[in-house]
Design an enzyme around this catalytic site. Structure first.
Site, short mmCIF file in Angstrom:
data_model
loop_
_atom_site.label_atom_id
_atom_site.label_comp_id
_atom_site.label_asym_id
_atom_site.label_seq_id
_atom_site.Cartn_x
_atom_site.Cartn_y
_atom_site.Cartn_z
N ARG A 33 65.44 -67.10 -20.27
CA ARG A 33 65.40 -67.67 -21.62
C ARG A 33 64.17 -67.22 -22.40
NH1 ARG A 33 69.32 -71.45 -22.25
NH2 ARG A 33 70.51 -71.82 -20.35
N SER A 92 61.82 -65.36 -11.75
CA SER A 92 63.25 -65.63 -11.85
C SER A 92 64.00 -64.36 -12.21
CB SER A 92 63.48 -66.77 -12.85
OG SER A 92 64.79 -67.29 -12.75
N ASP A 142 69.99 -60.69 -4.31
CA ASP A 142 71.25 -60.05 -3.90
C ASP A 142 72.24 -60.06 -5.06
OD1 ASP A 142 71.62 -62.77 -3.91
OD2 ASP A 142 72.60 -62.88 -1.95
N GLU A 202 65.63 -73.31 -6.89
CA GLU A 202 64.73 -72.64 -5.95
C GLU A 202 65.35 -72.56 -4.56
OE1 GLU A 202 60.75 -70.82 -5.86
OE2 GLU A 202 62.37 -71.22 -7.27
N HIS A 262 61.64 -74.32 -8.86
CA HIS A 262 61.85 -73.26 -9.85
C HIS A 262 61.16 -73.66 -11.15
CE1 HIS A 262 64.22 -69.54 -10.15
NE2 HIS A 262 64.41 -69.82 -11.43
N TRP A 277 57.23 -73.42 -13.68
CA TRP A 277 56.06 -72.63 -14.05
C TRP A 277 54.81 -73.03 -13.28
CZ3 TRP A 277 55.74 -68.21 -16.61
CH2 TRP A 277 56.80 -67.83 -17.42
#
Length: 327
Positions: A81, A164, A192, A268, A300, A302
């Site tokens: 984003r 990310s 992956d 995460e 997940h 900052w």
């Protein structure tokens, strides 16, 4: 007789469908609300550059802090984003302050929502209209040449770090541009991206983040571009290049740093397994030049990515042979 294996397969399909349905909204929630202000304190020598890009047909905003004449650069890439006002590293961390006088030039490209910092096959058409995404060309050709000519920054022997979405991008850029990027940092990335239902999940997330289509980026899931941009499949290139890696992913459990919310915890945990697979692929290819931080608590968010960027600073300075400044 009960068909246990059939029931397991059915449950597996339902779990995958559930993940596909909920992943975009979880990414949205984990990303937090948009902000129009930057973190960097007044007084830091941060420049707001407009760098022309022939490949993209426009000038690209770049936040920049000079590390000195002839300094290597650290390119900090944003998440799915990414905003058009500031780079997320400046919005959410004190990266410029941490790296002030480090001997490293800090380069933060602005924009590139859902881009994976890749050269797209087709125009990137989303909710805001259509534009050209040729980010790999910009980051590996146009921008380093401009910085070398106009700010005396080295165009080789530098680093690229992403979180990310951009974590996998950092590894791919280093795999294919080893002279420019001798160091790559990947934080909480999906490793992956071409395998299983990952292309479909990526497409759903991109659609939620700006209305973009994964097929415009790399074509259908069986297109070779998906394999080209899959870090696990390119681990051997990174080993052959002897690229120094810093790979981090938390286990989805919050620590004292924060990030205590279900979306950040789920995401995460979701990508953690692919990071373990990447480590196996890297080690299996004979890799020996990497720092793996995959066993710690973390979500997940900052708080953890900023902590990792701060922690890798001495490693970056040593690998890139940065000369710290004083005064």
């Amino acid at each position: 007789m009960i068909d246990v294996s059939g029931k397991i397969r059915a449950w597996g399909r339902w779990l995958l469908v559930g993940a596909a349905a909920t992943l975009p909204s979880l990414i949205s929630l984990a990303g937090g609300a948009a902000t129009a202000s930057a973190f960097s304190r007044p007084g830091l020598p941060v420049e707001y550059l407009q760098v022309p890009s022939e490949a993209m047909g426009r000038s690209i905003k770049v936040q920049f802090q000079n590390g000195g004449n002839g300094s290597p650069a650290v390119y900090l890439l944003d998440g799915l984003r990414a905003q058009d006002d500031y780079n997320g590293w400046d919005i959410n961390t004190s990266a410029f302050e941490w790296y002030y006088q480090s001997g490293l030039s800090v380069v933060m490209p602005v924009g590139g929502q859902s881009s994976f910092y890749s050269d797209w096959y087709s125009p990137a058409c989303g909710k805001a209209g259509c534009t050209t995404y040729k980010w790999e060309t910009f980051l590996t050709s146009e921008l380093p040449k401009w910085l070398s000519a106009n700010r005396s920054v080295k165009s080789t022997g530098s680093a690229v770090v992403g979180l990310s979405m951009a974590g996998s991008s950092a590894l791919i850029l280093a795999a294919y541009h080893p002279d420019q990027f001798i160091y790559a940092g990947s934080l909480s990335a999906l490793m992956d991206s071409s395998q299983g239902i990952e292309p479909q999940l990526i497409g759903l997330a991109m659609g939620d983040a700006g209305g973009y289509k994964a097929a415009d980026m790399w074509g259908p899931p069986n297109d070779p571009a998906w394999q080209r941009n899959d870090p696990i499949l390119q681990a051997g290139k990174l080993v052959a290049n002897n690229t120094h890696l810093w790979v981090y992913c938390g286990n989805g459990t919050p620590s004292e740093l924060g990030g205590t919310n279900v979306p950040a915890e789920f995401l995460e945990n979701f990508v953690h397994g692919s990071n373990l697979k990447f480590q196996d692929a890297y080690n299996g290819a004979g890799g020996h030049n990497a720092v793996f931080n995959l066993n710690a608590d973390g979500t997940h968010s900052w708080e953890y990515w900023g902590a990792q960027l701060n922690a890798m600073k001495p490693d970056l300075q040593n690998t890139l042979m940065a000369v710290p400044r004083s005064g």
